[in-house]
Motif scaffolding. Structure first.
Motif, PDB file in Angstrom:
ATOM      1  N   UNK A  37      21.322  49.691  53.812  1.00  0.00           N
ATOM      2  CA  UNK A  37      20.219  50.129  53.044  1.00  0.00           C
ATOM      3  C   UNK A  37      20.304  49.705  51.632  1.00  0.00           C
ATOM      4  N   UNK A  38      21.364  48.733  51.304  1.00  0.00           N
ATOM      5  CA  UNK A  38      21.530  48.254  49.778  1.00  0.00           C
ATOM      6  C   UNK A  38      21.313  46.784  49.742  1.00  0.00           C
ATOM      7  N   UNK A  39      20.854  46.246  48.689  1.00  0.00           N
ATOM      8  CA  UNK A  39      20.582  44.849  48.452  1.00  0.00           C
ATOM      9  C   UNK A  39      21.316  44.804  47.116  1.00  0.00           C
ATOM     10  N   UNK A  40      22.009  43.667  46.977  1.00  0.00           N
ATOM     11  CA  UNK A  40      22.799  43.385  45.662  1.00  0.00           C
ATOM     12  C   UNK A  40      22.043  42.057  44.923  1.00  0.00           C
ATOM     13  N   UNK A  41      21.973  42.032  43.851  1.00  0.00           N
ATOM     14  CA  UNK A  41      21.331  40.863  43.152  1.00  0.00           C
ATOM     15  C   UNK A  41      22.118  40.616  41.768  1.00  0.00           C
ATOM     16  N   UNK A  42      21.746  39.608  41.204  1.00  0.00           N
ATOM     17  CA  UNK A  42      22.184  39.323  39.899  1.00  0.00           C
ATOM     18  C   UNK A  42      23.307  39.316  39.447  1.00  0.00           C
ATOM     19  N   UNK A  43      24.383  39.015  40.512  1.00  0.00           N
ATOM     20  CA  UNK A  43      25.947  38.935  40.455  1.00  0.00           C
ATOM     21  C   UNK A  43      26.461  37.981  39.577  1.00  0.00           C
ATOM     22  N   UNK A  44      27.036  38.291  38.325  1.00  0.00           N
ATOM     23  CA  UNK A  44      27.728  37.474  37.440  1.00  0.00           C
ATOM     24  C   UNK A  44      29.101  38.021  37.303  1.00  0.00           C
ATOM     25  N   UNK A  45      30.053  37.009  37.427  1.00  0.00           N
ATOM     26  CA  UNK A  45      31.486  37.252  37.380  1.00  0.00           C
ATOM     27  C   UNK A  45      32.107  36.309  36.376  1.00  0.00           C
ATOM     28  N   UNK A  46      32.924  36.658  35.593  1.00  0.00           N
ATOM     29  CA  UNK A  46      33.934  35.910  34.982  1.00  0.00           C
ATOM     30  C   UNK A  46      35.435  36.548  35.221  1.00  0.00           C
ATOM     31  N   UNK A  47      36.264  35.762  34.728  1.00  0.00           N
ATOM     32  CA  UNK A  47      37.619  36.417  34.818  1.00  0.00           C
ATOM     33  C   UNK A  47      37.880  37.887  34.279  1.00  0.00           C
ATOM     34  N   UNK A  48      37.285  38.160  33.194  1.00  0.00           N
ATOM     35  CA  UNK A  48      37.234  39.532  32.360  1.00  0.00           C
ATOM     36  C   UNK A  48      36.098  40.339  32.654  1.00  0.00           C
ATOM     37  N   UNK A  49      35.221  40.114  33.400  1.00  0.00           N
ATOM     38  CA  UNK A  49      33.734  40.811  33.513  1.00  0.00           C
ATOM     39  C   UNK A  49      33.212  40.796  34.680  1.00  0.00           C
ATOM     40  N   UNK A  50      32.435  41.495  35.230  1.00  0.00           N
ATOM     41  CA  UNK A  50      31.625  41.614  36.274  1.00  0.00           C
ATOM     42  C   UNK A  50      30.164  42.555  35.955  1.00  0.00           C
ATOM     43  N   UNK A  51      29.128  41.723  36.347  1.00  0.00           N
ATOM     44  CA  UNK A  51      27.997  42.592  36.318  1.00  0.00           C
ATOM     45  C   UNK A  51      27.148  42.119  37.633  1.00  0.00           C
TER      46      UNK A  51
END
Length: 144
Positions: free
Chosen positions: A75-89
């Motif tokens: 029932x869920x959709x993921x979008x705009x995934x942004x990842x660095x070694x120290x952060x995730x959004x």
């Protein structure tokens, strides 16, 4: 409330990220981790703050899992995934039983600690309910 908003799901799932698929080495040390999640209903609500603490063994394999790290509900959709070694959004929308939840998650990884926040808006029969979950975690040592 929808199952997807359970704080343990949010905190645990955020760690199970693929560095192989995203070519990023996360700044997360494997080991025994303790997570604390504090969730508040924002606005003029009579709901009290809710806090949970749980422990989870995070292995090197967990940190290096394939892209199904979020173990999303159908029932869920993921979008705009942004990842660095120290952060995730990322953003996520979940729809179930006539309700919709829109979430934005921001996490910071500091090796043996992490912190983050998940902001959500639940749309349901009672209208819009804004929620905020603050997540903190620390490595306690080796996995038992």
């Amino acid at each position: 409330m929808m199952r997807v908003l359970r704080p343990a799901f949010i905190a645990g799932s955020l760690l199970l990220l693929s560095h192989g698929a995203l070519a990023t080495d996360l700044n997360i040390q494997p080991g025994d981790w303790e997570f604390t999640n504090v969730t508040r209903i924002l606005g003029n609500s009579a709901f009290p703050e809710h806090s949970t603490t749980n422990r989870q063994c995070i292995t090197a394999e967990d940190v290096a899992r394939d892209p199904q790290f979020l173990e999303l509900s159908e029932h869920c959709e993921l979008s705009n995934l942004q990842v660095t070694s120290d952060a995730m959004r990322y953003d996520m929308v979940c729809r179930e039983n006539g309700m919709e939840v829109q979430m934005t998650a921001d996490m910071r990884f500091q090796g043996d600690r992490l912190s983050g926040q998940v902001n959500a808006e639940l749309e349901g029969p009672m209208g819009t309910m804004p929620m905020q979950t603050d997540i903190t975690a620390r490595r306690m040592g080796e996995c038992p």
